[in-house]
Scaffold this motif. Structure first.
Motif, PDB file in Angstrom:
ATOM      1  N   HIS A   7      73.959 106.098  15.684  1.00  0.00           N
ATOM      2  CA  HIS A   7      74.526 104.775  15.948  1.00  0.00           C
ATOM      3  C   HIS A   7      76.038 104.904  16.004  1.00  0.00           C
ATOM      4  N   THR A   8      76.637 104.389  17.055  1.00  0.00           N
ATOM      5  CA  THR A   8      78.093 104.392  17.155  1.00  0.00           C
ATOM      6  C   THR A   8      78.546 103.047  17.695  1.00  0.00           C
ATOM      7  N   VAL A   9      79.680 102.614  17.232  1.00  0.00           N
ATOM      8  CA  VAL A   9      80.200 101.302  17.606  1.00  0.00           C
ATOM      9  C   VAL A   9      81.365 101.484  18.564  1.00  0.00           C
ATOM     10  N   GLY A  10      81.130 101.087  19.796  1.00  0.00           N
ATOM     11  CA  GLY A  10      82.178 101.180  20.799  1.00  0.00           C
ATOM     12  C   GLY A  10      83.150 100.017  20.705  1.00  0.00           C
ATOM     13  N   PRO A  11      84.293 100.171  21.336  1.00  0.00           N
ATOM     14  CA  PRO A  11      85.297  99.106  21.310  1.00  0.00           C
ATOM     15  C   PRO A  11      84.957  97.982  22.285  1.00  0.00           C
ATOM     16  N   ALA A  53      75.775 104.348  28.304  1.00  0.00           N
ATOM     17  CA  ALA A  53      77.160 104.071  28.703  1.00  0.00           C
ATOM     18  C   ALA A  53      77.754 103.130  27.650  1.00  0.00           C
ATOM     19  N   ILE A  54      78.301 103.718  26.600  1.00  0.00           N
ATOM     20  CA  ILE A  54      78.794 102.967  25.440  1.00  0.00           C
ATOM     21  C   ILE A  54      79.890 101.975  25.850  1.00  0.00           C
ATOM     22  N   SER A  55      79.774 100.769  25.351  1.00  0.00           N
ATOM     23  CA  SER A  55      80.743  99.672  25.507  1.00  0.00           C
ATOM     24  C   SER A  55      80.774  99.023  26.881  1.00  0.00           C
ATOM     25  N   GLY A 112      82.127  94.846  27.539  1.00  0.00           N
ATOM     26  CA  GLY A 112      82.987  94.640  28.686  1.00  0.00           C
ATOM     27  C   GLY A 112      83.858  95.778  29.167  1.00  0.00           C
ATOM     28  N   TYR A 113      83.640  96.997  28.682  1.00  0.00           N
ATOM     29  CA  TYR A 113      84.489  98.113  29.118  1.00  0.00           C
ATOM     30  C   TYR A 113      84.205  98.403  30.586  1.00  0.00           C
ATOM     31  N   LEU A 145      89.279 104.845  20.876  1.00  0.00           N
ATOM     32  CA  LEU A 145      88.093 104.461  20.103  1.00  0.00           C
ATOM     33  C   LEU A 145      86.805 104.855  20.834  1.00  0.00           C
ATOM     34  N   LEU A 146      86.779 104.676  22.153  1.00  0.00           N
ATOM     35  CA  LEU A 146      85.589 105.058  22.914  1.00  0.00           C
ATOM     36  C   LEU A 146      85.395 106.575  22.871  1.00  0.00           C
ATOM     37  N   ALA A 147      86.460 107.322  23.027  1.00  0.00           N
ATOM     38  CA  ALA A 147      86.357 108.788  22.928  1.00  0.00           C
ATOM     39  C   ALA A 147      85.851 109.192  21.544  1.00  0.00           C
ATOM     40  N   ALA A 148      86.303 108.503  20.511  1.00  0.00           N
ATOM     41  CA  ALA A 148      85.848 108.811  19.151  1.00  0.00           C
ATOM     42  C   ALA A 148      84.344 108.585  19.007  1.00  0.00           C
ATOM     43  N   CYS A 149      83.799 107.589  19.692  1.00  0.00           N
ATOM     44  CA  CYS A 149      82.349 107.352  19.651  1.00  0.00           C
ATOM     45  C   CYS A 149      81.582 108.583  20.122  1.00  0.00           C
TER      46      CYS A 149
END
Length: 171
Positions: A72-76, A112-114, A119-120, A88-92
């Protein structure tokens, strides 16, 4: 790295990545689909791991999923790109890969996170996903099989374009 279009919950991998919220609660989009497919045990397991700050990652069993684990990862949330969203997205991606390596996982699938309700922009998110994964791959000896799983043809196109640009050295 392989780009595939399909349902991430149906993949036979060591882990799939959940684009989660900070409370790690069942939500909409990919998160809702993963929680639904995994069964109620996933939400129970997540409660003890929450909160999860943006950019960080946590691991649980996959429960009723084919995948053995869920990372589980939380995107911006996208706020125009001037609020550290890219880092932050790269950190995910990076933190999810670190967890996969720590648990000796051999295969991992990312959504495709966020890019959904957070809305990314898909094109920018694709560049970050591809470049982060490729850079991480260059730094590790134990590289798992990585799948970038997309739900739509447009997302797949953005990922393929980003991979081509990275390979050409133009991104």
């Amino acid at each position: 790295m392989k780009i595939i279009e399909g349902d991430i919950t149906a993949l036979d991998t060591d882990a799939i990545v959940n684009a989660a919220n900070t409370a790690l609660l069942p939500g909409g989009g990919v998160c809702g689909a993963i929680h639904s497919a995994a069964g109620p045990e996933l939400a129970a397991a997540c409660r003890s791991l929450a909160p999860c700050p943006t950019g960080e990652a946590r691991i649980t069993p996959g429960f009723e999923l084919i995948a053995r684990h869920v990372i589980h990862t939380v995107g911006p949330v996208w706020h125009g790109g001037q609020n550290g969203e890219a880092a932050l997205l790269a950190a995910c991606y990076r933190n999810s890969l670190v967890i996969a390596a720590q648990h000796s996982l051999h295969s991992i699938a990312f959504p495709a996170i966020s890019t959904g309700i957070f809305g990314y922009p898909e094109d920018q998110a694709a560049k970050i996903a591809v470049s982060t994964i490729c850079e991480w791959a260059g730094e590790t000896a134990a590289m798992p099989q990585i799948y970038l799983c997309c739900f739509s043809h447009s997302t797949r196109g953005h990922l393929e374009h980003a991979l081509h640009q990275f390979q050409e050295g133009t991104c």
